[in-house]
Scaffold this motif. Structure first.
Motif, PDB file in Angstrom:
ATOM      1  N   UNK A 307      98.526  25.722  76.321  1.00 49.30           N
ATOM      2  CA  UNK A 307      99.330  26.276  77.415  1.00 49.30           C
ATOM      3  C   UNK A 307     100.071  27.523  76.941  1.00 49.30           C
ATOM      4  N   UNK A 308      99.839  28.622  77.634  1.00 45.89           N
ATOM      5  CA  UNK A 308     100.535  29.863  77.315  1.00 45.89           C
ATOM      6  C   UNK A 308     101.936  29.873  77.916  1.00 45.89           C
ATOM      7  N   UNK A 309     102.032  29.692  79.232  1.00 43.99           N
ATOM      8  CA  UNK A 309     103.307  29.830  79.936  1.00 43.99           C
ATOM      9  C   UNK A 309     103.414  28.786  81.041  1.00 43.99           C
ATOM     10  N   UNK A 310     104.634  28.350  81.300  1.00 42.41           N
ATOM     11  CA  UNK A 310     104.914  27.516  82.471  1.00 42.41           C
ATOM     12  C   UNK A 310     105.696  28.376  83.455  1.00 42.41           C
ATOM     13  N   UNK A 316     115.097  26.199  87.455  1.00 41.68           N
ATOM     14  CA  UNK A 316     114.548  26.047  86.104  1.00 41.68           C
ATOM     15  C   UNK A 316     114.198  24.584  85.835  1.00 41.68           C
ATOM     16  N   UNK A 317     113.335  24.377  84.838  1.00 40.14           N
ATOM     17  CA  UNK A 317     112.900  23.035  84.467  1.00 40.14           C
ATOM     18  C   UNK A 317     113.543  22.688  83.131  1.00 40.14           C
ATOM     19  N   UNK A 318     114.366  21.649  83.115  1.00 41.48           N
ATOM     20  CA  UNK A 318     115.104  21.275  81.902  1.00 41.48           C
ATOM     21  C   UNK A 318     114.159  21.010  80.742  1.00 41.48           C
ATOM     22  N   UNK A 319     114.489  21.602  79.588  1.00 41.60           N
ATOM     23  CA  UNK A 319     113.733  21.322  78.377  1.00 41.60           C
ATOM     24  C   UNK A 319     112.483  22.150  78.181  1.00 41.60           C
ATOM     25  N   UNK A 320     112.170  23.021  79.126  1.00 37.36           N
ATOM     26  CA  UNK A 320     110.969  23.854  79.021  1.00 37.36           C
ATOM     27  C   UNK A 320     111.322  25.313  79.301  1.00 37.36           C
ATOM     28  N   UNK A 321     110.835  26.201  78.462  1.00 37.00           N
ATOM     29  CA  UNK A 321     111.000  27.624  78.714  1.00 37.00           C
ATOM     30  C   UNK A 321     110.035  28.034  79.827  1.00 37.00           C
ATOM     31  N   UNK A 322     110.550  28.690  80.844  1.00 42.26           N
ATOM     32  CA  UNK A 322     109.713  29.069  81.988  1.00 42.26           C
ATOM     33  C   UNK A 322     109.876  30.543  82.326  1.00 42.26           C
ATOM     34  N   UNK A 323     108.931  31.045  83.100  1.00 39.58           N
ATOM     35  CA  UNK A 323     109.010  32.391  83.666  1.00 39.58           C
ATOM     36  C   UNK A 323     108.802  32.279  85.166  1.00 39.58           C
ATOM     37  N   UNK A 324     109.240  33.298  85.902  1.00 40.07           N
ATOM     38  CA  UNK A 324     109.009  33.295  87.342  1.00 40.07           C
ATOM     39  C   UNK A 324     107.534  33.578  87.635  1.00 40.07           C
ATOM     40  N   UNK A 325     107.001  32.873  88.596  1.00 43.07           N
ATOM     41  CA  UNK A 325     105.599  32.994  88.963  1.00 43.07           C
ATOM     42  C   UNK A 325     105.226  34.414  89.356  1.00 43.07           C
ATOM     43  N   UNK A 326     106.158  35.124  89.976  1.00 48.29           N
ATOM     44  CA  UNK A 326     105.883  36.487  90.440  1.00 48.29           C
ATOM     45  C   UNK A 326     105.564  37.446  89.293  1.00 48.29           C
ATOM     46  N   UNK A 327     105.923  37.067  88.051  1.00 42.93           N
ATOM     47  CA  UNK A 327     105.666  37.923  86.892  1.00 42.93           C
ATOM     48  C   UNK A 327     104.422  37.514  86.104  1.00 42.93           C
ATOM     49  N   UNK A 332     106.393  41.961  81.049  1.00 42.80           N
ATOM     50  CA  UNK A 332     106.997  43.096  80.361  1.00 42.80           C
ATOM     51  C   UNK A 332     106.201  43.402  79.099  1.00 42.80           C
ATOM     52  N   UNK A 333     106.315  44.624  78.598  1.00 41.60           N
ATOM     53  CA  UNK A 333     105.568  45.018  77.411  1.00 41.60           C
ATOM     54  C   UNK A 333     105.887  44.125  76.218  1.00 41.60           C
ATOM     55  N   UNK A 334     107.099  43.590  76.172  1.00 39.14           N
ATOM     56  CA  UNK A 334     107.532  42.813  75.004  1.00 39.14           C
ATOM     57  C   UNK A 334     107.316  41.305  75.184  1.00 39.14           C
ATOM     58  N   UNK A 335     106.524  40.900  76.162  1.00 44.02           N
ATOM     59  CA  UNK A 335     106.303  39.453  76.328  1.00 44.02           C
ATOM     60  C   UNK A 335     105.664  38.891  75.056  1.00 44.02           C
ATOM     61  N   UNK A 336     105.869  37.602  74.811  1.00 37.60           N
ATOM     62  CA  UNK A 336     105.489  36.992  73.539  1.00 37.60           C
ATOM     63  C   UNK A 336     104.292  36.049  73.691  1.00 37.60           C
ATOM     64  N   UNK A 337     103.089  36.509  73.366  1.00 38.75           N
ATOM     65  CA  UNK A 337     101.920  35.627  73.419  1.00 38.75           C
ATOM     66  C   UNK A 337     102.090  34.458  72.453  1.00 38.75           C
ATOM     67  N   UNK A 338     101.868  33.249  72.942  1.00 32.65           N
ATOM     68  CA  UNK A 338     102.037  32.034  72.131  1.00 32.65           C
ATOM     69  C   UNK A 338     103.421  31.958  71.495  1.00 32.65           C
ATOM     70  N   UNK A 339     104.405  32.588  72.158  1.00 35.01           N
ATOM     71  CA  UNK A 339     105.773  32.556  71.651  1.00 35.01           C
ATOM     72  C   UNK A 339     106.029  33.461  70.460  1.00 35.01           C
ATOM     73  N   UNK A 340     105.055  34.349  70.166  1.00 32.12           N
ATOM     74  CA  UNK A 340     105.182  35.235  69.001  1.00 32.12           C
ATOM     75  C   UNK A 340     105.262  36.690  69.464  1.00 32.12           C
ATOM     76  N   UNK A 341     106.387  37.355  69.237  1.00 24.69           N
ATOM     77  CA  UNK A 341     106.524  38.760  69.596  1.00 24.69           C
ATOM     78  C   UNK A 341     105.647  39.625  68.706  1.00 24.69           C
ATOM     79  N   UNK A 342     104.959  40.593  69.285  1.00 26.04           N
ATOM     80  CA  UNK A 342     104.028  41.423  68.516  1.00 26.04           C
ATOM     81  C   UNK A 342     104.758  42.179  67.405  1.00 26.04           C
ATOM     82  N   UNK A 343     105.773  42.954  67.776  1.00 28.40           N
ATOM     83  CA  UNK A 343     106.485  43.739  66.760  1.00 28.40           C
ATOM     84  C   UNK A 343     107.244  42.825  65.796  1.00 28.40           C
TER      85      UNK A 343
END
Length: 348
Positions: A307-310, A316-327, A332-343
């Motif tokens: 699972x990449x993103x919820x 919000x859903x307690x205990x889980x990091x989430x993003x808005x569906x509209x995004x 954003x350019x700095x989004x973190x694939x698999x929770x790992x920031x590129x830079x």
């Protein structure tokens, strides 16, 4: 470093300009060869242009705290780019170059023209870091990269590493930053038109490919309750964004299987929506699950690193990091694939 960031930003803006004939030719060639649809390419380019024009390159550098002291200058970074979406490797390429590292990009033969145009523009910006790219892995023989950024399936990790070591492109000290997430989950808690349109975009953009695309919907509503107007919005989307790739025959067999076991489903010719909480292991299939926040948590835990993103449409859903569906398809350019920031992964 401030001058470097400015040069990278200016070159990227220049590449994204409507008058850029090299970008137009790259788009035309990609469409002519049937690699991606014009509509999906246009969507991706417009999204990137919006992010860059709003100052996100400078903001990304600020968030990463890039400076004369904190940077990746002198590092050799090999990026192995996927080719499942148009310009899917853009973030890795931009982040690597922005950090000051020397960029070596293995481009996918499924998307060889779009990203190479961006890299050519970077090369012409007279940056201090090296920029080299090729569609052939053998061209990176004896590179001895400090880091490797890789996105793909878990099954391909070991074979790729083996090839890199054989080519002497890496060594025992090379750090591998590997991302293998496959899909995303969304919680749908209302049937408002804007919400459903966001949902359709998240599911059907790029034919459902890409780790940010939604393959599982959890909702308190049953599929039969929302099926009619859900499919209306799908037809509306496909009218403006025809699906380029078509499913294989096994999708028909899945439909027949569902019918035999009396599983609720919606057959959309080029896509199948089915009410099940099974792992989504087929292309062009959306799994619909009846449940609440607890069901989302259960599936997130059960599916693990796949699972990449919820996404959420409401609270919000307690205990889980989430993003808005509209995004979902416009991160954003700095989004973190698999929770790992590129830079961040290059600076550590």
């Amino acid at each position: 470093m401030k001058s470097h960031i400015s040069k990278v930003s200016q070159a990227t803006r220049k590449w994204l300009q409507p008058y850029n004939q090299s970008l137009k030719k790259a788009i035309d060639k990609t469409v002519e060869e049937g690699l991606f649809s014009f509509e999906d390419i246009k969507f991706q380019i417009r999204t990137l242009k919006q992010k860059v024009d709003s100052g996100q390159i400078e903001e990304w550098a600020k968030r990463a705290e890039l400076s004369e002291i904190k940077n990746s200058v002198g590092q050799k970074v090999l990026c192995l780019h996927a080719g499942n979406l148009p310009l899917v490797g853009f973030q890795d390429a931009l982040g690597t170059i922005l950090s000051g590292a020397d960029y070596y990009g293995k481009l996918s033969k499924k998307d060889p023209y779009l990203l190479s145009g961006f890299l050519k523009m970077m090369d012409e910006a007279h940056l201090d870091n090296q920029i080299q790219y090729s569609t052939e892995l053998a061209d990176f023989k004896d590179l001895q990269a400090d880091k490797v950024l890789f996105a793909g399936s878990e099954e391909s990790v070991d074979p790729v590493k083996e090839k890199l070591f054989k080519l002497n492109a890496v060594n025992d000290n090379t750090e591998f930053v590997i991302r293998t997430a496959k899909f995303s989950i969304a919680y749908l808690d209302n049937e408002e038109p804007d919400t459903l349109r966001d949902m359709i975009e998240a599911v059907f953009r790029y034919g459902g490919k890409g780790c940010r695309s939604v393959a599982v919907i959890v909702s308190p509503f049953t599929l039969s309750k929302v099926k009619c107007h859900f499919t209306d919005y799908v037809e509306e989307f496909w009218l403006n964004n025809p699906q380029l790739k078509k499913p294989k025959e096994n999708l028909v067999y899945q439909f027949a299987f569902n019918k035999a076991i009396e599983r609720d489903q919606a057959w959309l010719d080029d896509f199948l929506v089915q009410e099940t909480d099974d792992f989504p292991d087929q292309e062009f299939v959306l799994n619909w699950v009846v449940g609440d926040h607890d069901k989302v948590k259960e599936l997130k835990s059960r599916f693990g690193n796949s699972v990449q993103t919820v996404y959420r449409t409401g609270e919000s859903i307690d205990g889980i990091k989430t993003e808005f569906l509209s995004n979902a398809q416009t991160p954003d350019l700095w989004w973190e694939p698999d929770g790992i920031g590129v830079i961040d992964s290059l600076l550590r």
